[in-house]
Enzyme design. Structure first.
Site, PDB file in Angstrom:
ATOM      1  N   TYR A 143       1.006  -1.027   0.103  1.00 43.07           N
ATOM      2  CA  TYR A 143       0.087  -0.071   0.088  1.00 43.07           C
ATOM      3  C   TYR A 143       0.886   1.320   0.063  1.00 43.07           C
ATOM      4  O   TYR A 143       0.251   2.397  -0.445  1.00 43.07           O
ATOM      5  CB  TYR A 143      -0.989   0.047   1.149  1.00 43.07           C
ATOM      6  CG  TYR A 143      -2.382  -0.731   1.043  1.00 43.07           C
ATOM      7  CD1 TYR A 143      -2.492  -2.073   0.661  1.00 43.07           C
ATOM      8  CD2 TYR A 143      -3.359  -0.012   1.329  1.00 43.07           C
ATOM      9  CE1 TYR A 143      -3.465  -2.585   0.616  1.00 43.07           C
ATOM     10  CE2 TYR A 143      -4.784  -0.653   1.387  1.00 43.07           C
ATOM     11  CZ  TYR A 143      -4.659  -1.925   0.717  1.00 43.07           C
ATOM     12  OH  TYR A 143      -5.767  -2.629   0.795  1.00 43.07           O
ATOM     13  N   LYS A 192       3.171 -15.356   2.619  1.00 41.19           N
ATOM     14  CA  LYS A 192       3.271 -16.302   1.282  1.00 41.19           C
ATOM     15  C   LYS A 192       4.872 -16.473   1.242  1.00 41.19           C
ATOM     16  O   LYS A 192       5.496 -16.186   0.406  1.00 41.19           O
ATOM     17  CB  LYS A 192       2.874 -15.334  -0.062  1.00 41.19           C
ATOM     18  CG  LYS A 192       3.019 -16.033  -1.391  1.00 41.19           C
ATOM     19  CD  LYS A 192       1.712 -17.073  -1.291  1.00 41.19           C
ATOM     20  CE  LYS A 192       2.041 -17.707  -2.663  1.00 41.19           C
ATOM     21  NZ  LYS A 192       0.948 -18.984  -2.553  1.00 41.19           N
ATOM     22  N   ASP A 224      -3.012 -18.340   0.623  1.00 38.25           N
ATOM     23  CA  ASP A 224      -3.854 -18.994  -0.220  1.00 38.25           C
ATOM     24  C   ASP A 224      -4.631 -20.138   0.643  1.00 38.25           C
ATOM     25  O   ASP A 224      -5.998 -20.443   0.505  1.00 38.25           O
ATOM     26  CB  ASP A 224      -3.280 -19.610  -1.515  1.00 38.25           C
ATOM     27  CG  ASP A 224      -2.014 -20.481  -1.263  1.00 38.25           C
ATOM     28  OD1 ASP A 224      -1.564 -20.211  -0.042  1.00 38.25           O
ATOM     29  OD2 ASP A 224      -1.530 -20.839  -2.505  1.00 38.25           O
ATOM     30  N   ASP A 248      -6.156  -7.024   4.085  1.00 40.09           N
ATOM     31  CA  ASP A 248      -7.496  -6.433   3.453  1.00 40.09           C
ATOM     32  C   ASP A 248      -8.600  -7.473   3.103  1.00 40.09           C
ATOM     33  O   ASP A 248      -9.685  -7.462   3.199  1.00 40.09           O
ATOM     34  CB  ASP A 248      -7.104  -5.374   2.425  1.00 40.09           C
ATOM     35  CG  ASP A 248      -8.023  -4.756   1.547  1.00 40.09           C
ATOM     36  OD1 ASP A 248      -8.991  -4.280   2.274  1.00 40.09           O
ATOM     37  OD2 ASP A 248      -7.973  -4.634   0.390  1.00 40.09           O
ATOM     38  N   ASP A 252     -12.244  -9.000   4.299  1.00 34.70           N
ATOM     39  CA  ASP A 252     -13.724  -9.148   3.499  1.00 34.70           C
ATOM     40  C   ASP A 252     -14.244 -10.396   3.662  1.00 34.70           C
ATOM     41  O   ASP A 252     -15.532 -10.617   3.841  1.00 34.70           O
ATOM     42  CB  ASP A 252     -13.563  -8.507   2.297  1.00 34.70           C
ATOM     43  CG  ASP A 252     -13.719  -7.311   2.047  1.00 34.70           C
ATOM     44  OD1 ASP A 252     -13.386  -6.404   3.219  1.00 34.70           O
ATOM     45  OD2 ASP A 252     -14.422  -6.744   0.912  1.00 34.70           O
TER      46      ASP A 252
END
Ligand code: IPM
Ligand code: MG
Length: 372
Positions: A143, A192, A224, A248, A252
């Site tokens: 970001y 990751k 993942d 982020d 959700d």
């Protein structure tokens, strides 16, 4: 003695103003019951600030936030400003505010509320017992890394940079371990590491910090796989700690576990007590102004404000219990109502929460004689 607190209130765009109004109602009621004197300072932020003052985060808004003990924010953004250049997008205000106030720890709890089992797209039995907390790093990573677009012989090329420094990773992990201690003592660190260098650093730091918390169990999970396990066996998670963009996305996904994104509150914290409290959902321009948005997320964010900025667990729990009781009574806003249910409007739901809250005992006042 009343406790004095300054609160910056930033309603923002879309459904922001109508839900924040309900948050403020609950804030005032809780303040009265639990012995606070609040000074509210309203400010423009996001698209409405661009329209009025030509900047997403006006100086005056930043000033009242810097000066506040806590910030209550609605939502920013909308199609009107989607074509604006990056520096003039409503979202830029949020990112700047997080960065300027060094709010590096974003807490997004996702919990099952009674009676909402059937409003999720997942089966009720999968959701049984879900109570997890996403701890998202909020001021670093992709970001905030260098970003630019350049011409190449093959055409335009765009770059975003994902950078993490050790101390940034360490402070968010530490926060996650601390929070796990107040919960079920489990931390899932999500990365990751099979591909990203920054994730390998993240993992090393996690291992090191974990040694200081022998009472907390640490597991590593690839992002993942985590995305899959979160909908396969969501109840097995306690604290999930991860970098900015993974957080982020996963938060959700976590919203689905609660039944509606309209139920998800958040707190963004730094080193001190000051915090920014906002619903996880966006400005929902499609339903803005209709009085049907679910104010639960912002009301639950007010509860988090009492917990994290005012260190007042009692008031926080009273607000949370009031929301639960209102839901228990069958009252629902449109997003979580079943077919045939009579859905409440935004302000009716807020009023019901206030009525429930009033049933919670007031803080015993010290009699005047006893103070002399
Ligand atoms: C969130 C939002 C923001 C983010 C956007 C609006 C910049 O999606 O708070 O989750 O990506 O952090
Ligand atoms: Mg998001």
């Amino acid at each position: 003695m009343e406790k004095e607190r300054k609160i910056a209130v930033l309603p923002g765009d879309g459904v922001g103003p109508e839900i924040v109004e309900e948050g403020v109602k609950v804030l005032k009621q809780a303040g009265e019951q639990f012995g606070y004197r609040f000074h509210l300072h309203f400010g423009w932020i996001g698209g409405c600030a661009i329209d009025r003052l030509k900047q997403p985060l006006p100086q005056e808004t930043l000033r009242i936030c810097m000066d506040a003990d806590a910030i209550l924010l609605g939502a920013v953004g909308g199609p009107r400003w989607d074509r604006n250049p990056p520096e003039h997008r409503p979202e830029k205000a949020l990112l700047s505010l997080r960065k300027e106030l060094e709010l590096f720890a974003n807490l997004r709890p996702a919990k099952r509320f009674p009676g909402l089992e059937n409003s999720s797209s997942l089966r009720a039995e999968v959701l049984k017992g879900v109570d997890l907390l996403v701890v998202r790093e909020l001021t670093g990573g992709i970001y905030f890394g260098a970003k630019f677009t350049e011409e190449t012989p093959q055409g335009l090329q765009a770059t975003d940079t994902l950078v993490y420094r050790e101390d940034e990773v360490e402070r968010i992990l530490r926060r996650a371990f601390e929070l796990a201690r107040g919960r079920r003592n489990r931390v899932t660190s999500v990365d990751k590491a099979n591909v990203l260098e920054s994730s390998r650093l993240w993992r090393r730091v996690a291992e090191r910090v974990a040694r200081e918390y022998p009472d907390v169990e640490l597991e590593h999970m690839l992002v993942d796989n985590c995305a899959m396990q979160m909908i396969r066996r969501p109840a097995s998670f306690d604290v999930i700690v991860t970098e900015n963009m993974f957080g982020d996305i996963l938060s959700d996904e976590a919203a689905i576990l609660t039944g509606s994104i309209g139920m998800l509150p958040s707190a963004s914290l730094g080193g001190g007590n000051r915090g920014l409290y906002e619903p996880v959902h966006g400005s929902a321009p499609d339903i803005a102004g209709e009085g049907v948005a679910n104010p639960a997320a912002v009301i639950l964010s007010v509860a988090m404000m009492f917990r994290h900025s005012f260190d007042d667990e009692e008031a926080a729990r009273a607000i949370e219990a009031s929301v639960t009781q209102v839901l228990n009574s069958g009252a629902r806003t449109m997003d979580v109502a079943a077919v045939g249910d009579l859905a409440l409007s935004t302000d009716q739901f807020g009023d019901r929460v206030v009525e429930e809250l009033k049933k919670h005992p007031r803080e015993p006042r010290v009699p005047v004689e006893a103070m002399m």
